[in-house]
Design an enzyme around this catalytic site. Sequence first.
Site, PDB file in Angstrom:
ATOM      1  N   GLN A   1       0.928 -14.246 -28.137  1.00  0.00           N
ATOM      2  CA  GLN A   1       0.985 -14.491 -26.870  1.00  0.00           C
ATOM      3  C   GLN A   1      -0.114 -13.794 -26.202  1.00  0.00           C
ATOM      4  O   GLN A   1       0.139 -12.300 -26.045  1.00  0.00           O
ATOM      5  CB  GLN A   1       2.371 -14.137 -26.347  1.00  0.00           C
ATOM      6  CG  GLN A   1       2.626 -14.242 -24.939  1.00  0.00           C
ATOM      7  CD  GLN A   1       3.967 -13.711 -24.379  1.00  0.00           C
ATOM      8  OE1 GLN A   1       4.542 -13.039 -25.106  1.00  0.00           O
ATOM      9  NE2 GLN A   1       4.444 -14.169 -23.330  1.00  0.00           N
ATOM     10  N   GLY A   2      -0.896 -14.423 -25.575  1.00  0.00           N
ATOM     11  CA  GLY A   2      -1.970 -13.749 -24.710  1.00  0.00           C
ATOM     12  C   GLY A   2      -1.864 -14.218 -23.162  1.00  0.00           C
ATOM     13  O   GLY A   2      -2.505 -14.721 -22.608  1.00  0.00           O
TER      14      GLY A   2
ATOM     15  N   SER B   1       9.829  -6.408 -16.994  1.00  0.00           N
ATOM     16  CA  SER B   1      10.712  -4.918 -17.321  1.00  0.00           C
ATOM     17  C   SER B   1      11.909  -5.126 -16.651  1.00  0.00           C
ATOM     18  O   SER B   1      12.332  -6.099 -15.812  1.00  0.00           O
ATOM     19  CB  SER B   1       9.856  -3.858 -16.664  1.00  0.00           C
ATOM     20  OG  SER B   1       9.825  -4.230 -15.163  1.00  0.00           O
ATOM     21  N   ASN B   2      12.637  -4.077 -17.058  1.00  0.00           N
ATOM     22  CA  ASN B   2      13.977  -4.071 -16.132  1.00  0.00           C
ATOM     23  C   ASN B   2      14.101  -3.930 -14.823  1.00  0.00           C
ATOM     24  O   ASN B   2      14.771  -4.694 -14.007  1.00  0.00           O
ATOM     25  CB  ASN B   2      15.018  -2.872 -16.759  1.00  0.00           C
ATOM     26  CG  ASN B   2      15.438  -3.322 -18.237  1.00  0.00           C
ATOM     27  OD1 ASN B   2      15.089  -4.190 -18.732  1.00  0.00           O
ATOM     28  ND2 ASN B   2      16.487  -2.671 -18.844  1.00  0.00           N
ATOM     29  N   GLU B   3      12.927  -3.414 -14.168  1.00  0.00           N
ATOM     30  CA  GLU B   3      12.988  -3.267 -12.906  1.00  0.00           C
ATOM     31  C   GLU B   3      12.488  -4.729 -12.249  1.00  0.00           C
ATOM     32  O   GLU B   3      12.851  -5.125 -11.105  1.00  0.00           O
ATOM     33  CB  GLU B   3      11.833  -2.386 -12.367  1.00  0.00           C
ATOM     34  CG  GLU B   3      12.193  -0.859 -12.599  1.00  0.00           C
ATOM     35  CD  GLU B   3      12.014  -0.486 -13.963  1.00  0.00           C
ATOM     36  OE1 GLU B   3      11.143  -1.186 -14.739  1.00  0.00           O
ATOM     37  OE2 GLU B   3      12.573   0.515 -14.195  1.00  0.00           O
TER      38      GLU B   3
ATOM     39  N   GLU C   1      14.120 -18.891 -22.847  1.00  0.00           N
ATOM     40  CA  GLU C   1      14.981 -18.107 -23.687  1.00  0.00           C
ATOM     41  C   GLU C   1      16.096 -17.564 -23.192  1.00  0.00           C
ATOM     42  O   GLU C   1      15.968 -16.604 -22.753  1.00  0.00           O
ATOM     43  CB  GLU C   1      14.051 -17.157 -24.506  1.00  0.00           C
ATOM     44  CG  GLU C   1      14.025 -17.329 -25.875  1.00  0.00           C
ATOM     45  CD  GLU C   1      15.165 -16.766 -26.639  1.00  0.00           C
ATOM     46  OE1 GLU C   1      16.040 -17.529 -26.921  1.00  0.00           O
ATOM     47  OE2 GLU C   1      15.089 -15.580 -27.149  1.00  0.00           O
TER      48      GLU C   1
HETATM   49  C1  FAD Z   1       5.575  -3.175 -27.310  1.00  0.00           C
HETATM   50  C2  FAD Z   1       5.220  -4.278 -26.530  1.00  0.00           C
HETATM   51  C3  FAD Z   1       4.733  -5.568 -26.971  1.00  0.00           C
HETATM   52  C4  FAD Z   1       4.380  -6.457 -25.699  1.00  0.00           C
HETATM   53  N1  FAD Z   1       3.968  -7.745 -26.221  1.00  0.00           N
HETATM   54  C5  FAD Z   1       3.247  -8.589 -25.427  1.00  0.00           C
HETATM   55  C6  FAD Z   1       2.652  -9.824 -25.933  1.00  0.00           C
HETATM   56  O1  FAD Z   1       2.823 -10.055 -27.275  1.00  0.00           O
HETATM   57  N2  FAD Z   1       1.864 -10.403 -25.217  1.00  0.00           N
HETATM   58  C7  FAD Z   1       1.839 -10.180 -23.860  1.00  0.00           C
HETATM   59  O2  FAD Z   1       1.311 -11.113 -22.978  1.00  0.00           O
HETATM   60  N3  FAD Z   1       2.386  -9.455 -23.477  1.00  0.00           N
HETATM   61  C8  FAD Z   1       3.070  -8.276 -24.231  1.00  0.00           C
HETATM   62  N4  FAD Z   1       3.594  -6.898 -23.574  1.00  0.00           N
HETATM   63  C9  FAD Z   1       3.134  -6.578 -22.247  1.00  0.00           C
HETATM   64  C10 FAD Z   1       4.413  -6.305 -21.309  1.00  0.00           C
HETATM   65  O3  FAD Z   1       4.860  -7.955 -20.851  1.00  0.00           O
HETATM   66  C11 FAD Z   1       3.890  -5.635 -20.090  1.00  0.00           C
HETATM   67  O4  FAD Z   1       3.922  -4.440 -20.626  1.00  0.00           O
HETATM   68  C12 FAD Z   1       5.088  -5.621 -19.124  1.00  0.00           C
HETATM   69  O5  FAD Z   1       4.774  -6.999 -18.537  1.00  0.00           O
HETATM   70  C13 FAD Z   1       4.663  -4.665 -18.151  1.00  0.00           C
HETATM   71  O6  FAD Z   1       3.427  -4.422 -17.675  1.00  0.00           O
HETATM   72  P1  FAD Z   1       2.876  -3.157 -17.629  1.00  0.00           P
HETATM   73  O7  FAD Z   1       2.663  -2.661 -19.116  1.00  0.00           O
HETATM   74  O8  FAD Z   1       1.204  -3.398 -17.050  1.00  0.00           O
HETATM   75  O9  FAD Z   1       3.362  -2.110 -16.687  1.00  0.00           O
HETATM   76  P2  FAD Z   1       3.205  -2.032 -15.100  1.00  0.00           P
HETATM   77  O10 FAD Z   1       3.120  -3.478 -14.495  1.00  0.00           O
HETATM   78  O11 FAD Z   1       2.044  -1.171 -14.546  1.00  0.00           O
HETATM   79  O12 FAD Z   1       4.359  -1.466 -14.743  1.00  0.00           O
HETATM   80  C14 FAD Z   1       4.700   0.095 -14.747  1.00  0.00           C
HETATM   81  C15 FAD Z   1       6.042   0.085 -14.013  1.00  0.00           C
HETATM   82  O13 FAD Z   1       6.057  -0.290 -12.777  1.00  0.00           O
HETATM   83  C16 FAD Z   1       7.355  -1.262 -12.661  1.00  0.00           C
HETATM   84  N5  FAD Z   1       7.150  -2.246 -11.603  1.00  0.00           N
HETATM   85  C17 FAD Z   1       5.870  -2.905 -11.645  1.00  0.00           C
HETATM   86  N6  FAD Z   1       6.112  -3.803 -10.474  1.00  0.00           N
HETATM   87  C18 FAD Z   1       7.170  -3.318  -9.904  1.00  0.00           C
HETATM   88  C19 FAD Z   1       7.886  -3.931  -8.788  1.00  0.00           C
HETATM   89  N7  FAD Z   1       7.475  -5.114  -8.003  1.00  0.00           N
HETATM   90  N8  FAD Z   1       9.171  -3.386  -8.595  1.00  0.00           N
HETATM   91  C20 FAD Z   1       9.682  -2.608  -9.116  1.00  0.00           C
HETATM   92  N9  FAD Z   1       8.990  -1.885 -10.385  1.00  0.00           N
HETATM   93  C21 FAD Z   1       7.860  -2.363 -10.757  1.00  0.00           C
HETATM   94  C22 FAD Z   1       7.532  -1.601 -14.059  1.00  0.00           C
HETATM   95  O14 FAD Z   1       8.926  -1.832 -14.295  1.00  0.00           O
HETATM   96  C23 FAD Z   1       7.164  -0.509 -14.906  1.00  0.00           C
HETATM   97  O15 FAD Z   1       8.280   0.444 -14.972  1.00  0.00           O
HETATM   98  C24 FAD Z   1       3.825  -5.966 -24.368  1.00  0.00           C
HETATM   99  C25 FAD Z   1       4.293  -4.851 -24.193  1.00  0.00           C
HETATM  100  C26 FAD Z   1       4.911  -3.929 -24.837  1.00  0.00           C
HETATM  101  C27 FAD Z   1       5.079  -2.461 -24.451  1.00  0.00           C
END
Ligand code: FAD
Lengths: 382, 398
Positions: B126-127, B383-385, B244
């Site tokens: 998934q990209g 994320s849970n947030e 899902e």
């Molecule tokens: C092990 C793993 C596997 C993954 N696999 C894939 C994959 O196969 N394909 C893919 O496309 N992606 C994948 N992801 C990406 C995943 O979906 C992102 O990590 C996720 O969307 C969070 O983005 P970020 O890491 O940039 O964190 P950020 O967006 O920078 O978030 C940092 C923190 O800020 C909080 N936050 C952000 N915005 C808000 C808001 N508006 N209100 C309150 N809190 C907020 C978040 O909850 C988090 O706690 C994977 C991630 C992990 C860790």
Amino acid sequence: MDFGLSEEQRLLKDSIERLLADRYDFEARKQFMQSAEGWSRELWQQYAGLGLLGLPFEEKHGGFGGGPVEIMIVMEAFGRALALEPFVATVLLGGGLLRRAGSDAQKAAVLPKVAGGDLLLAFAHAERQSRYDLGDVLTAAKRDGAGYVLEGAKSLVLHGDSAHQLVVSARVSGSRKDREGIGLFLVDAKAEGISRRGYRTNDGQRAAEIAFEGVKVGADAALGEPGRAFPVIERVVHETIAALAAEAVGAMTAMHEMTVDYLRTRKQFGVPIGSFQVLQHKAVDMLVAIEQARSIMFYGTMMAEEPDAETRRKALSAVKAQIGRSGHTVGQIGTQLTGGIGVTMEYKGGHYFKRLAMIDTMFGDADHHLAALARMGGLAET
Amino acid sequence: MDLRFTPEEIAFREEVRTFIQTNLPEDIRRKMVEGRRLVKDDFVRWQRILNKQGWAVPHWPQEWGGTGWTPIQQYLFLEECQKAPAPDPVPFGTQMVGPVIIAFGNEAQKKRFLPRIANIDDFWCQGFSEPGAGSDLASLKTAAKRAGDHYVVNGQKTWTTYAQYADWIFCLVRTDPAAKKQEGISFLLIDMKTPGITVRPIQTIDGGHEVNETFFDDVKVPVENRIGEENKGWHYAKFLLSNERTGIARVGISKERIRRVKELASIELDGDRPLIEDERFRVKVASVEVELKSLEMLQLRVVAARRKGDNKPDPASSILKIKGSEIQQAITELALQVVGPYALPYDPDDDPLRNEPPIGPDWANPIAPAYFNMRKVSIYGGSNEIQKNIIAKAVLGL
Ligand SMILES: Cc1cc2nc3c(=O)[nH]c(=O)nc-3n(C[C@H](O)[C@H](O)[C@H](O)COP(=O)(O)OP(=O)(O)OC[C@H]3O[C@@H](n4cnc5c(N)ncnc54)[C@H](O)[C@@H]3O)c2cc1C
């Protein structure tokens, strides 16, 4: 009451913090970790130069006569840097046992070399079955003429792979969990009959499994009176718990700074994520946990040298419980707030999280110490 | 109201259970029980066993290999797989891109991709996420410029799970930089063998390799590999993300993990008695079990509602995600407590040349890494947030 540092203590703090700031960034640490020994010999010599390796020893043994406050200062700095060197194993555990149980001759023979950075120690105590019970020792020291023969297996010996000499706990009498009957023996780590298997730990440090098969030692290897070692073991572990509390506080504080920095600089939805109140509150929850930890760290520092064993035991259980809880809270929130990057090896935050989790499992986790404290009737007001 | 399963459903569950018991390879089952890392071959073998039985994609339409089961049957199947424990299907093919192709793809795309997804002949990844587009996915920048009968893709994806195994990647790309951010996105299927794609591993804190950075440098993608219309990709992505609903809570997995924690706690002695005999520890386990039972009932409510044909996106799926991830994490914490001091050694056992005995108990080494690794479940997949933001807005109207 005064929480401030003396002039010398401030100097100590400045010099260790400066050294680590200069020499112990995340990249350098990675290289130290990947080296054969898993830590830096060169930094070790620098610590010796600053007097850290003899900090708690008497001046006549090459030391500085420092107390728990000095140890706290150094350990907090190590916690920040996630330092990998065997300070706890050599200076606090091995050195602590020698300092508290050794004869003048033994101290004079060993401690100056430790202080100079030329001799590494480790404390071979835990065993497969002992879990967090300091009195659970099966390794035997059998009388053999004037000396002893050591037989048994020690586990999870912190930095046991690089140590030159081992302080080994072994039973001279009694049965498995008796607190009476435990002796301490100073043994050359390369003595015949000793086999060691070193390995990396989950927080990037080192430990070893060590087997003793018919290891002969002279009577002069015993530290103190064989059979009466339990109180000194417990005491040294208490001092080490106080020190680990400071290390944990250093790690928590640094992880918190990184997290807040991420909240300030990471932009999503066109704004720094730190503008979301829910994340602000979580960062504050971390701070509250850290301030609780820092406060109990001071309490631990104050109580580390308490002579009454029961009082000290209660105090250090309270310290370890709070540190364990705060460590998990800070580690988990910090990881969550830094998103995907937070769960990668290439980000330092995750390494703090792991170190904090490992500190909790050392010498008893939070639940273990809460139960112990509860059994002792809790923290009576004095 | 009748909350019991029907006799037919119970018989169905028996059938599924027997099939899994007979056909799940023992080496895979052991890895699952012990919490060890799976490799590509483990996923592929199990998926093909299921596909042979006709059970690889129960939720798909029957013409493409679906089973025609009721939502309750699908639920029971998943639950039995998770409790066995068998590997969860790699979601990217069967749960994510498959349903998108079914709903929005053309006939040629369906014929070309769906059978290969069901049999995992193509391994998908998934990209979506990018360094600058995590929670704010719609701000993604990877660009696809139209040039005749193909697109030229440039940019970077990150956190790409199993890109190192993948034959294909489905991507969100920006096709109209001038449009509002959700409106200039398209959904492309890209062959990982296309020149210009580079995959760089990212090591997770447990030492594992499951995620990657994926770079696109002038990557040519035939226009026929676009799903649906140009610039409608966000719509398909939203469908994918909300699609899902069962399984997200991982109830079956958590049941199995709790069973395992109890088993280990009855082996590991604290002093002379098993840790499980410690009242305080038992209370902690029971408290997670109560949460899990509640979550299971919530999941059944969602499944049963779907049976009545109510197909609106359901905020309950956000609750399932939040609570499910918290429970999974709580269980790894209980396991950490069981393993106690033997959390310390880093003792990976996936080195094929290893022939040293384990350090401490032979079940100890995956436990601390699992505790570290499972922090991800409250971060990925929204994320849970972000889930709480969704509930606050969609349910509470705040
Ligand atoms: C092990 C793993 C596997 C993954 N696999 C894939 C994959 O196969 N394909 C893919 O496309 N992606 C994948 N992801 C990406 C995943 O979906 C992102 O990590 C996720 O969307 C969070 O983005 P970020 O890491 O940039 O964190 P950020 O967006 O920078 O978030 C940092 C923190 O800020 C909080 N936050 C952000 N915005 C808000 C808001 N508006 N209100 C309150 N809190 C907020 C978040 O909850 C988090 O706690 C994977 C991630 C992990 C860790």
